[in-house]
Design an enzyme around this catalytic site. Structure first.
Site, mmCIF file in Angstrom:
data_model
loop_
_atom_site.group_PDB
_atom_site.id
_atom_site.type_symbol
_atom_site.label_atom_id
_atom_site.label_comp_id
_atom_site.label_asym_id
_atom_site.label_seq_id
_atom_site.Cartn_x
_atom_site.Cartn_y
_atom_site.Cartn_z
ATOM 1 N N GLU A 230 -6.524 7.066 7.962
ATOM 2 C CA GLU A 230 -5.404 7.839 8.537
ATOM 3 C C GLU A 230 -4.835 8.830 7.525
ATOM 4 O O GLU A 230 -4.443 9.949 7.875
ATOM 5 C CB GLU A 230 -4.315 6.873 9.018
ATOM 6 C CG GLU A 230 -3.124 7.585 9.630
ATOM 7 C CD GLU A 230 -2.083 6.623 10.167
ATOM 8 O OE1 GLU A 230 -2.440 5.556 10.673
ATOM 9 O OE2 GLU A 230 -0.888 6.955 10.068
ATOM 10 N N ARG B 17 -5.418 5.503 0.866
ATOM 11 C CA ARG B 17 -4.488 4.387 1.001
ATOM 12 C C ARG B 17 -4.760 3.535 -0.225
ATOM 13 O O ARG B 17 -5.881 3.033 -0.401
ATOM 14 C CB ARG B 17 -4.748 3.580 2.277
ATOM 15 C CG ARG B 17 -4.268 4.268 3.561
ATOM 16 C CD ARG B 17 -2.764 4.142 3.710
ATOM 17 N NE ARG B 17 -2.207 5.015 4.731
ATOM 18 C CZ ARG B 17 -1.893 4.638 5.968
ATOM 19 N NH1 ARG B 17 -2.111 3.411 6.358
ATOM 20 N NH2 ARG B 17 -1.346 5.486 6.804
ATOM 21 N N THR C 5 6.048 8.329 10.250
ATOM 22 C CA THR C 5 6.610 7.032 9.827
ATOM 23 C C THR C 5 6.262 6.718 8.380
ATOM 24 O O THR C 5 6.876 5.847 7.774
ATOM 25 C CB THR C 5 6.083 5.863 10.690
ATOM 26 O OG1 THR C 5 4.666 5.770 10.525
ATOM 27 C CG2 THR C 5 6.427 6.043 12.144
ATOM 28 N N ARG D 246 0.841 -1.208 0.000
ATOM 29 C CA ARG D 246 0.000 0.000 0.000
ATOM 30 C C ARG D 246 0.863 1.241 0.000
ATOM 31 O O ARG D 246 1.998 1.221 0.487
ATOM 32 C CB ARG D 246 -0.955 -0.001 1.193
ATOM 33 C CG ARG D 246 -0.294 0.018 2.580
ATOM 34 C CD ARG D 246 0.091 1.384 3.079
ATOM 35 N NE ARG D 246 0.362 1.400 4.502
ATOM 36 C CZ ARG D 246 1.160 2.260 5.104
ATOM 37 N NH1 ARG D 246 1.825 3.153 4.393
ATOM 38 N NH2 ARG D 246 1.329 2.245 6.404
ATOM 39 N N ARG E 285 4.163 -7.023 12.598
ATOM 40 C CA ARG E 285 2.824 -6.684 13.106
ATOM 41 C C ARG E 285 2.019 -7.977 13.262
ATOM 42 O O ARG E 285 2.370 -9.001 12.682
ATOM 43 C CB ARG E 285 2.069 -5.757 12.137
ATOM 44 C CG ARG E 285 2.706 -4.387 11.994
ATOM 45 C CD ARG E 285 1.828 -3.429 11.183
ATOM 46 N NE ARG E 285 2.515 -2.152 11.028
ATOM 47 C CZ ARG E 285 1.997 -1.080 10.446
ATOM 48 N NH1 ARG E 285 0.760 -1.115 9.963
ATOM 49 N NH2 ARG E 285 2.680 0.055 10.347
ATOM 50 N N ARG F 278 4.090 0.602 2.398
ATOM 51 C CA ARG F 278 4.290 -0.553 3.288
ATOM 52 C C ARG F 278 4.016 -1.798 2.461
ATOM 53 O O ARG F 278 2.893 -2.021 2.018
ATOM 54 C CB ARG F 278 3.363 -0.491 4.511
ATOM 55 C CG ARG F 278 3.790 -1.482 5.611
ATOM 56 C CD ARG F 278 3.048 -1.255 6.903
ATOM 57 N NE ARG F 278 1.755 -1.890 6.926
ATOM 58 C CZ ARG F 278 1.518 -3.163 7.284
ATOM 59 N NH1 ARG F 278 2.515 -3.936 7.673
ATOM 60 N NH2 ARG F 278 0.293 -3.647 7.274
ATOM 61 N N GLU G 270 -1.865 -3.016 12.520
ATOM 62 C CA GLU G 270 -1.044 -2.402 13.554
ATOM 63 C C GLU G 270 -1.680 -2.560 14.936
ATOM 64 O O GLU G 270 -2.891 -2.420 15.085
ATOM 65 C CB GLU G 270 -0.907 -0.919 13.230
ATOM 66 C CG GLU G 270 0.124 -0.272 14.085
ATOM 67 C CD GLU G 270 0.620 1.011 13.445
ATOM 68 O OE1 GLU G 270 -0.179 1.691 12.816
ATOM 69 O OE2 GLU G 270 1.801 1.290 13.603
ATOM 70 N N CYS H 139 1.242 10.611 9.684
ATOM 71 C CA CYS H 139 2.205 10.061 10.640
ATOM 72 C C CYS H 139 3.605 10.141 10.033
ATOM 73 O O CYS H 139 3.800 9.761 8.871
ATOM 74 C CB CYS H 139 1.848 8.602 10.940
ATOM 75 S SG CYS H 139 2.991 7.806 12.084
#
Ligand code: ADP
Ligand code: CIR
Length: 327
Positions: free
Chosen positions: A194, A198, A242, A97, A278, A249, A283, A240
């Protein structure tokens, strides 16, 4: 966040506000309310990363190994991948993603309801132009049963957890949230979770190249219709820190029943290969039956191909130890 934020830094930054009205208190609220956070800070817009750079920069450095003077890079040439197909029955599924946010809007942490509605409209419109035959399902119009089934099958996001909640990402839930997917559910787009988008490619088994190829194809098509928030230094801008950079990811669900009995060894191989572990429901979830979600950890200062390669090489190393040391 608590490791890097000093009293002095807090005093210097606390009265600053970005153009969209984001403050340091808003940025650190998730970490303050959740002292067990692994990161504990979110941006409200692109400007947050510079205005509050004193606190974001050391966190970005620690997570991605990326310094203020480093340059981000991009490479989506799928053919540059080495040994991408992992033909092993231990690999249950592969998913890649990327996160994206629209230029000219605050991030989800600081977006208004009206702006979030507008983002959803623009994304739906862009999705209509895809050569992928799919449909958009608004979360509000979906039955509870359909929603739960999609979550269980790993296709859909759940309502944000306490980390996202205190970052402001659950406001007005589930309004303007939704999911687009093709019939096979191998290409999906989450809207207003988030990050505003995505973009996901996934399928059973370990043909990582095929998953990556599909992602790149539809990502290129979406880029013709939408302008994403991107900075030369930080790459794609995400809520975020990260996720900055590639916002990618790449993960597999992989069975590691032996190696996971020896967590120090498991974790040390993951650390060496820049991998994150994970559980199988995303997560902050737990593993089940020795199955783990293993993904690349670095996303900034490395290209998309390098993100996928980190995952491929690392998973091969894990499988080698799983099979050879425990026979
Ligand atoms: P993100 O990938 O956006 O960081 P999560 O870690 O919450 O978010 O994962 C989102 C969903 O994707 C979860 O349901 C998770 O189980 C699923 N998922 C992640 N990787 C894989 C994979 N390789 N195969 C199948 N499902 C996966
Ligand atoms: C936390 O700080 O724990 C959450 N806000 C999630 C951080 C993102 N996690 C990660 O390692 N990619």
């Amino acid at each position: 966040m608590k490791k890097h934020l000093t009293d002095e830094m807090y005093s210097n930054l606390k009265s600053f506000k970005t153009k969209s009205g984001y403050t340091l208190d808003m940025a650190i609220n998730s970490g303050i309310k959740n002292p067990d956070s692994s990161i504990g800070i979110y941006a409200g817009d692109e400007e947050s990363y510079t205005l509050f750079g004193d606190i974001f920069n050391p966190i970005i450095k620690e997570y991605h190994g990326f310094s203020k003077d480093d340059k981000h890079k991009t490479c989506l040439h799928v053919d540059d991948l080495r040994d991408a197909s992992i033909d092993d029955e231990a690999i249950i599924s592969t998913r890649i993603r990327v996160g994206r946010n629209l230029l000219d809007f605050p991030l989800g942490t600081n977006i208004s309801k009206k702006q979030r509605d507008e983002v959803e409209k623009r994304v739906i419109n862009a999705l209509k132009s895809l050569t992928c035959k799919g449909r958009y399902y608004s979360l509000e119009s979906m039955s509870k049963e359909d929603r739960e089934e999609l979550i269980k099958e790993h296709f859909l996001f759940k309502e944000g957890d306490r980390f996202l909640k205190f970052a402001g990402l659950n406001r007005d839930w589930p309004s303007s949230r939704g999911i687009y997917h093709n019939e096979e559910k191998t290409f999906l787009v989450w809207v207003n979770e988030e990050d505003q988008l995505r973009i996901i490619s996934m399928q059973k088994g370990g043909d990582i190249k095929e998953v990556f190829t599909r992602l790149v194809q539809f990502l290129n098509e979406l880029e013709q219709k939408l302008t994403f928030s991107y900075s030369k230094h930080l790459g794609f801008i995400t809520s975020c820190p990260t996720n900055l950079g590639t916002a990618m990811r790449a993960s597999v669900h992989v069975k590691l029943p032996n190696l996971s009995q020896d967590m120090p060894k498991f974790e040390s191989i993951c650390k060496k290969h820049h991998l994150q572990i994970r559980g199988i429901h995303g997560e902050h979830s737990k593993s089940e039956e020795g199955i783990f979600d293993i993904s690349n950890k670095r996303r900034l200062g490395v290209s998309e191909v390098e993100c996928v390669q980190d995952m491929v090489d690392g998973v091969r190393a894990l499988l080698h130890v799983e099979k050879n040391l425990y026979m």
